[in-house]
Write an enzyme that holds these catalytic residues in place. Structure first.
Site, PDB file in Angstrom:
ATOM      1  N   HIS A  10       0.848  -1.209   0.000  1.00 40.74           N
ATOM      2  CA  HIS A  10       0.000   0.000   0.000  1.00 40.74           C
ATOM      3  C   HIS A  10       0.871   1.242   0.000  1.00 40.74           C
ATOM      4  O   HIS A  10       1.969   1.250   0.564  1.00 40.74           O
ATOM      5  CB  HIS A  10      -0.951   0.014   1.192  1.00 40.74           C
ATOM      6  CG  HIS A  10      -0.278  -0.163   2.518  1.00 40.74           C
ATOM      7  ND1 HIS A  10       0.119  -1.399   2.983  1.00 40.74           N
ATOM      8  CD2 HIS A  10       0.074   0.724   3.469  1.00 40.74           C
ATOM      9  CE1 HIS A  10       0.674  -1.265   4.174  1.00 40.74           C
ATOM     10  NE2 HIS A  10       0.675   0.021   4.492  1.00 40.74           N
ATOM     11  N   HIS A  60       0.857   5.168   1.057  1.00 36.20           N
ATOM     12  CA  HIS A  60       0.186   6.220   1.833  1.00 36.20           C
ATOM     13  C   HIS A  60       0.216   7.529   1.040  1.00 36.20           C
ATOM     14  O   HIS A  60       1.257   7.886   0.473  1.00 36.20           O
ATOM     15  CB  HIS A  60       0.921   6.468   3.154  1.00 36.20           C
ATOM     16  CG  HIS A  60       0.908   5.327   4.116  1.00 36.20           C
ATOM     17  ND1 HIS A  60       0.054   5.278   5.186  1.00 36.20           N
ATOM     18  CD2 HIS A  60       1.644   4.186   4.168  1.00 36.20           C
ATOM     19  CE1 HIS A  60       0.268   4.164   5.884  1.00 36.20           C
ATOM     20  NE2 HIS A  60       1.237   3.477   5.282  1.00 36.20           N
TER      21      HIS A  60
END
Ligand code: 5GP
Ligand code: ZN
Length: 144
Positions: free
Chosen positions: A100, A102
């Site tokens: 992922h 951010h």
């Protein structure tokens, strides 16, 4: 249900506040934001590390990050700058083991700082820089 919270969010088994979704990637709000507007961009295919992710998803994840970055900046949410951050591996601070990225809105006076250990303040010699460059270059197959 799987053991991966992000896979469960993608399949709709766990809730999330989505801001974007296409065939390869989604973006949704981080449940514990560094600042309001903090989002996570994730590939749909489950990989733990960036090195395990297919090329299409790697590139696309950054394109989606750019899209949500643009939207964030004009959304009315306080945002004077953006940090893109990825923890790639547990030692780098990764807590959710599904790749992922951010996207974190930043503004003057938000009080957040990156902290470095004292070793950071001793500059490496040119020899050491070149030694490290060579070790990585060797893995890259050299520079034509
Ligand atoms: P990491 O430390 O792995 O880079 O960051 C994981 C991020 O995922 C953290 O910022 C954390 O707040 C967020 N997170 C963890 N669990 C959930 C969840 O169930 N839903 C959402 N939206 N974010 C989560
Ligand atoms: Zn997953």
């Amino acid at each position: 249900m799987t053991t991966c919270i992000f896979c469960n969010i993608l399949s709709g088994l766990s809730p999330a506040n989505f801001v974007y979704r296409d065939d390869l990637c989604s973006a949704f709000m981080d449940i514990h934001p560094v600042n309001p507007g903090h989002m996570l961009v994730i590939p749909h295919s489950h990989s733990t590390l960036l090195s395990e992710l297919d090329d299409m998803s790697v590139g696309h994840m950054f394109q989606v990050a750019q899209k949500v970055d643009v939207a964030l900046r004009s959304s009315g949410i306080k945002c004077e700058g953006v940090n893109l951050f990825m923890a790639d591996g547990r030692s780098a601070g990764q807590e959710v083991m599904h790749v992922h990225l951010h996207v974190i809105p930043r503004f003057h006076g938000d009080g957040h700082h990156l902290r470095f250990s004292p070793s950071y303040f001793k500059l490496p010699s040119p020899t050491e820089l070149e030694k490290n460059a060579k070790m990585i270059r060797n893995q890259m197959g050299g520079i034509p």
